[in-house]
Scaffold this active site. Structure first.
Site, PDB file in Angstrom:
ATOM      1  NE  ARG A  98      -0.411   9.508  -9.967  1.00 45.75           N
ATOM      2  CZ  ARG A  98       0.987   8.709  -9.835  1.00 45.75           C
ATOM      3  NH1 ARG A  98       1.728   9.114  -8.784  1.00 45.75           N
ATOM      4  NH2 ARG A  98       1.286   7.747 -10.826  1.00 45.75           N
ATOM      5  CG  HIS A 122       8.459   9.443  -3.105  1.00 47.86           C
ATOM      6  ND1 HIS A 122       7.399   9.138  -4.151  1.00 47.86           N
ATOM      7  CD2 HIS A 122       9.027  10.366  -3.816  1.00 47.86           C
ATOM      8  CE1 HIS A 122       7.617   9.827  -5.407  1.00 47.86           C
ATOM      9  NE2 HIS A 122       8.809  10.786  -5.132  1.00 47.86           N
ATOM     10  CB  CYS A 148      17.387  10.746  18.684  1.00 45.85           C
ATOM     11  SG  CYS A 148      16.479   9.217  18.576  1.00 45.85           S
ATOM     12  CB  CYS A 165      14.899  10.493  22.615  1.00 44.53           C
ATOM     13  SG  CYS A 165      14.254  11.170  21.008  1.00 44.53           S
ATOM     14  CB  SER A 201       7.031   5.293 -13.535  1.00 47.02           C
ATOM     15  OG  SER A 201       7.062   6.590 -13.228  1.00 47.02           O
TER      16      SER A 201
HETATM   17 ZN    ZN Z   1      14.519   9.728  19.148  1.00 44.24          ZN
END
Ligand code: ZN
Length: 256
Positions: free
Chosen positions: A41, A126, A137, A161, A199
């Site tokens: 930021r 995050h 997958c 895949c 933070s």
């Molecule tokens: Zn995959």
């Protein structure tokens, strides 16, 4: 409010949490700036050079996926070369001596794990830039491997895949996973001390966690460069860099 010197601040922190076993540490970008990773930021950061690609755009078009990966490819070397600093090492030491209940982080740089914290004990709100996940997958591949493929010329890397690969981070436009959030809130509610490091507690819903801890009776400490909305209710607060204060507190803590 005048700020105590580092040794005094460290001593106060150690005194407050030395009798406590269930400590939740909550970290944000501020702990990683000392490792050379700029707060996304902040002005002029690497992140500002590119318009972020939302998850919806990523899913909808090849052009957006190409832009997304171009940005990731350029940003990655910053993560790859970053090393944990004194703040990360102090939090890892807290775990080694059995004082850390859990570590909740807003950071995606993976530096806590490199510093030695058990991945099982880190809640990465995050996600992480250190891994890439197949959206079809769900296979995980080290980010470094995918970087090699990008540098060899691939523009939109695919899984074996055929599915799209994407860093295991939460994208713009994507909400935080329910199970991860639920775990983080539960840990916040069940700790004896909740220590915020680096933070400003402005990003929701993560920013609700210190309030949950405090409301449940925990001691609340805040170590951050800037002011936070919880400064007035904190039991201990120091405006400053995380590393030096945590490093100075550790000898006191480890001695008890
Ligand atoms: Zn995959």
């Amino acid at each position: 409010m005048a700020q105590p010197d580092i040794q005094t601040a460290a001593r106060e922190l150690a005194d407050a949490i030395q009798a406590v076993d269930r400590i939740v540490v909550f970290t944000g970008a501020g702990i990683s700036t000392e490792s050379g990773i700029s707060d996304y930021r902040s002005q002029g950061g690497l992140w500002e050079r590119y318009k972020p690609v939302t998850i919806q755009e990523f899913l909808a078009g090849e052009d957006a996926r190409r832009r997304y990966w171009q940005r990731k490819k350029d940003i990655y070397p910053t993560f790859a070369k970053a090393k944990p600093n004194a703040g990360h090492r102090a939090i890892a030491a807290l775990e080694r001596v059995g004082r850390l209940q859990v570590l909740i982080t807003q950071n995606i740089d993976g530096l806590h794990e490199i510093a030695g914290n058990d991945p099982e004990n880190i809640i990465e709100l995050h996600g992480t830039e250190r891994w890439v996940k197949c959206l079809a997958c769900e296979k995980r591949i080290p980010r470094a491997e995918v970087q090699e493929r990008l540098e060899a010329g691939e523009e939109v890397p695919l899984c074996k895949c055929g599915g799209w690969l994407k860093p295991a981070t939460i994208s713009f436009g994507q909400s935080l996973p329910e199970d991860i959030l639920a775990r983080a809130f539960e840990e916040s509610e069940n700790c004896e001390a909740f220590l915020v490091v680096g933070s400003s507690l402005l990003v929701q819903p993560a920013a609700l966690m210190p309030g949950v801890a405090k409301h449940a009776g925990a001691w609340l400490g805040i170590l951050n460069r800037d002011e936070t909305p919880f400064d007035d209710v904190a039991d201990w607060r120091v405006n400053g860099e995380a590393g030096p204060v945590l490093e100075a507190a550790m000898p006191y803590l480890l001695a008890t």
